[in-house]
Design an enzyme around this catalytic site. Structure first.
Site, PDB file in Angstrom:
ATOM      1  N   GLU A 139       0.830  -1.208   0.000  1.00 22.81           N
ATOM      2  CA  GLU A 139       0.000   0.000   0.000  1.00 22.81           C
ATOM      3  C   GLU A 139       0.866   1.261   0.000  1.00 22.81           C
ATOM      4  O   GLU A 139       0.461   2.302  -0.509  1.00 22.81           O
ATOM      5  CB  GLU A 139      -0.945  -0.016   1.216  1.00 22.81           C
ATOM      6  CG  GLU A 139      -2.166   0.853   1.024  1.00 22.81           C
ATOM      7  CD  GLU A 139      -3.279   0.580   2.026  1.00 22.81           C
ATOM      8  OE1 GLU A 139      -4.415   0.294   1.604  1.00 22.81           O
ATOM      9  OE2 GLU A 139      -3.034   0.646   3.241  1.00 22.81           O
ATOM     10  N   HIS A 145       6.344 -27.054  -1.091  1.00 21.78           N
ATOM     11  CA  HIS A 145       5.633 -28.165  -1.747  1.00 21.78           C
ATOM     12  C   HIS A 145       4.508 -27.660  -2.652  1.00 21.78           C
ATOM     13  O   HIS A 145       3.721 -28.444  -3.167  1.00 21.78           O
ATOM     14  CB  HIS A 145       5.084 -29.130  -0.693  1.00 21.78           C
ATOM     15  CG  HIS A 145       6.163 -29.707   0.168  1.00 21.78           C
ATOM     16  ND1 HIS A 145       6.835 -30.866  -0.128  1.00 21.78           N
ATOM     17  CD2 HIS A 145       6.737 -29.237   1.312  1.00 21.78           C
ATOM     18  CE1 HIS A 145       7.754 -31.106   0.794  1.00 21.78           C
ATOM     19  NE2 HIS A 145       7.712 -30.129   1.683  1.00 21.78           N
ATOM     20  N   LYS A 169     -13.618   1.669  -3.461  1.00 19.38           N
ATOM     21  CA  LYS A 169     -14.561   2.118  -2.425  1.00 19.38           C
ATOM     22  C   LYS A 169     -15.678   2.935  -3.065  1.00 19.38           C
ATOM     23  O   LYS A 169     -16.863   2.733  -2.781  1.00 19.38           O
ATOM     24  CB  LYS A 169     -13.844   3.000  -1.393  1.00 19.38           C
ATOM     25  CG  LYS A 169     -12.914   2.266  -0.467  1.00 19.38           C
ATOM     26  CD  LYS A 169     -12.420   3.231   0.601  1.00 19.38           C
ATOM     27  CE  LYS A 169     -11.333   2.616   1.442  1.00 19.38           C
ATOM     28  NZ  LYS A 169     -10.653   3.587   2.287  1.00 19.38           N
TER      29      LYS A 169
HETATM   30  O1  PA5 Z   1      -2.933   2.008   5.905  1.00 19.54           O
HETATM   31  C1  PA5 Z   1      -3.982   2.545   5.696  1.00 19.54           C
HETATM   32  O2  PA5 Z   1      -4.141   3.774   5.779  1.00 19.54           O
HETATM   33  C2  PA5 Z   1      -5.206   1.724   5.355  1.00 19.54           C
HETATM   34  O3  PA5 Z   1      -4.869   0.381   5.212  1.00 19.54           O
HETATM   35  C3  PA5 Z   1      -6.256   1.879   6.437  1.00 19.54           C
HETATM   36  O4  PA5 Z   1      -5.740   1.418   7.661  1.00 19.54           O
HETATM   37  C4  PA5 Z   1      -7.532   1.120   6.094  1.00 19.54           C
HETATM   38  O5  PA5 Z   1      -8.013   1.518   4.832  1.00 19.54           O
HETATM   39  C5  PA5 Z   1      -8.600   1.349   7.140  1.00 19.54           C
HETATM   40  O6  PA5 Z   1      -8.851   2.720   7.270  1.00 19.54           O
HETATM   41  P1  PA5 Z   1      -9.641   3.291   8.485  1.00 19.54           P
HETATM   42  O7  PA5 Z   1      -8.866   3.044   9.736  1.00 19.54           O
HETATM   43  O8  PA5 Z   1      -9.783   4.751   8.201  1.00 19.54           O
HETATM   44  O9  PA5 Z   1     -10.970   2.578   8.530  1.00 19.54           O
END
Ligand code: PA5
Length: 423
Positions: free
Chosen positions: A277, A298, A412
């Protein structure tokens, strides 16, 4: 001794001096542009007040409940699950005796998954920790609405309120407004720390403390990491970042992050989330994928050894694991295993790492080995800091912002649109 990095590269032209490490270091320390400055974790010192509140709430949950449901997506749950499994067991819920079982919810939209969790809830007393920094993420929002409903039906409004803790932004977001309205107990996600860098904040620390792990030790390891890995020279953390960049530039766009300890599988999934990410954007980045050896030798071992040459491997080696299990001597030796009799399984496991690295190297797979001196809370805290810092430096070397995730928004928006059109 801190975490070390060893290289097993097929070409010998890697030189860390070819990368502007000190400039990347200065950028991370002093020069992140204001709109990208999500670096609260770089010098993250949690206040005594916040830490005491986490400990107080975790004690309350431990006394009050048999089951803790942790609701969160992405960075809001991966870290806690990773640390609990790594330090307790991947079978924590089967083995725990004095600490509540912990289940993670709100990271998918599956009705089947939800119904199974609700069945589990019926088996004991329940507490809920909902974690969402933005307070608007669809998966945890829907899960929390369903769980709120369940808790209120079961415990009444006040009883439910007494069993729910919300971890969210100090001021912003729908979850914060809901907390203010209902009066839920809250913990704060620091504004300058993004989800995937937040495991050592209340986001990860509350569930981790509920499992009985010593969070002071975890934090001590991270604070020491802050000193050890915040120097431009002779820095294994920066070496890992530069090696990733070197290998990506050679066309190795897949990183097989591998462990020989099954309890580390979800920890590597946390690593995958952090790196994918943070660094997969603007048309570049390495795809991290997780393997547990020897299990996966395996299944994907054949591909690694002589399939398409797209990958490199990063092997996480945990030394001094707490296990005394030995192979017994057998008079009859009918399975012909007496050559290994009286040896500790964990020693055999660690020796097999060398054999696997050698074989993969011979198959032209470059390997990075990251060695963690001991599998305990201190070293896991240290490793978390190591990986977060290395990831950020890797992003700066790649000239991208390692703290945003614009690509995640697309799906989203589509789901919201589809749902609203249906309504
Ligand atoms: O690293 C990040 O910012 C994302 O993976 C968020 O943690 C994830 O999208 C969840 O977001 P939120 O805590 O706002 O629900």
């Amino acid at each position: 001794m801190n975490i070390s990095v060893q290289q097993f590269l097929n070409e010998k032209d890697f030189n860390i001096k070819n990368y502007d490490i000190s400039e990347a270091h200065n950028t991370l320390e002093n020069n992140m542009p204001a709109d990208k400055n999500m670096t609260g974790w770089v010098r993250m010192h949690i206040s005594d007040t916040e830490l005491n509140k986490i400990k107080m709430l975790s004690e309350k949950i431990r006394k009050q409940s048999d089951i803790l449901i942790v609701i969160g997506a992405g960075g809001s749950y991966c870290g806690a699950r990773a640390v609990i499994e790594l330090l307790k067991s991947q079978n924590y819920n089967d083995l725990t005796e004095n600490s509540p079982k912990i289940y993670f919810l709100g990271h998918n939209l599956s009705g089947i998954y939800m119904e199974n969790i609700l069945k589990i809830c019926d088996k004991g007393e329940v507490s809920v920790n909902v974690i969402s920094k933005s307070g608007t993420t669809l998966e945890p929002s829907t899960a929390f609405r369903i769980l709120r409903n369940y808790m209120e039906k079961r415990y009444g409004q006040d009883g439910a309120k007494d069993r729910i803790v919300c971890t969210t932004d100090a001021e912003k977001g729908i979850l914060r407004s809901l907390c203010n309205k209902v009066g839920y107990e809250t913990l704060v996600v620091p504004a300058n720390i993004g989800g995937r860098y937040s495991v050592l904040t209340p986001v990860g620390l509350l569930p981790i403390a509920v499992s009985g792990i010593d969070i002071d030790e975890l934090l001590r390891g991270a604070y020491d990491g802050e000193k050890e890995y915040a120097v431009p020279e002779n820095n294994s953390c920066y070496e890992y970042a530069a090696l990733r960049k070197y290998l990506a530039d050679k066309g190795k766009n897949v990183e097989m992050i591998a462990t020989f300890e099954p309890c580390a599988e979800t920890f590597l999934q946390w690593h995958r989330q952090l790196y994918a990410e943070s660094l997969g954007k603007n048309g570049i980045g390495i795809l991290p994928t997780v393997a547990v050896y020897t299990r996966d030798l395996h299944s994907i071992g054949q591909f690694i050894q002589d399939g398409s040459p797209i990958l490199f491997e990063t092997v996480f080696k945990f030394q001094n694991v707490d296990s005394t299990c030995e192979i017994p001597f057998d008079e009859e030796n009918s399975d012909d295993l007496n050559y290994a009799a009286n040896q500790k399984l964990s020693d055999i496991n660690n020796s097999s790492i060398d054999g696997v690295i050698k074989a993969h190297n011979e198959g032209n797979v470059p390997v990075i080995q990251v060695t963690i001196p001991k599998l305990d809370a201190y070293n896991v805290g240290n490793l978390i800091y190591f990986l977060e810092r290395s990831c950020a430096i890797n992003g700066i070397l790649d000239k991208i912002n390692p703290f945003d995730q614009p690509g995640v928004e697309a799906y989203k928006k589509n789901i919201q649109k589809i749902l609203r059109n249906k309504a």
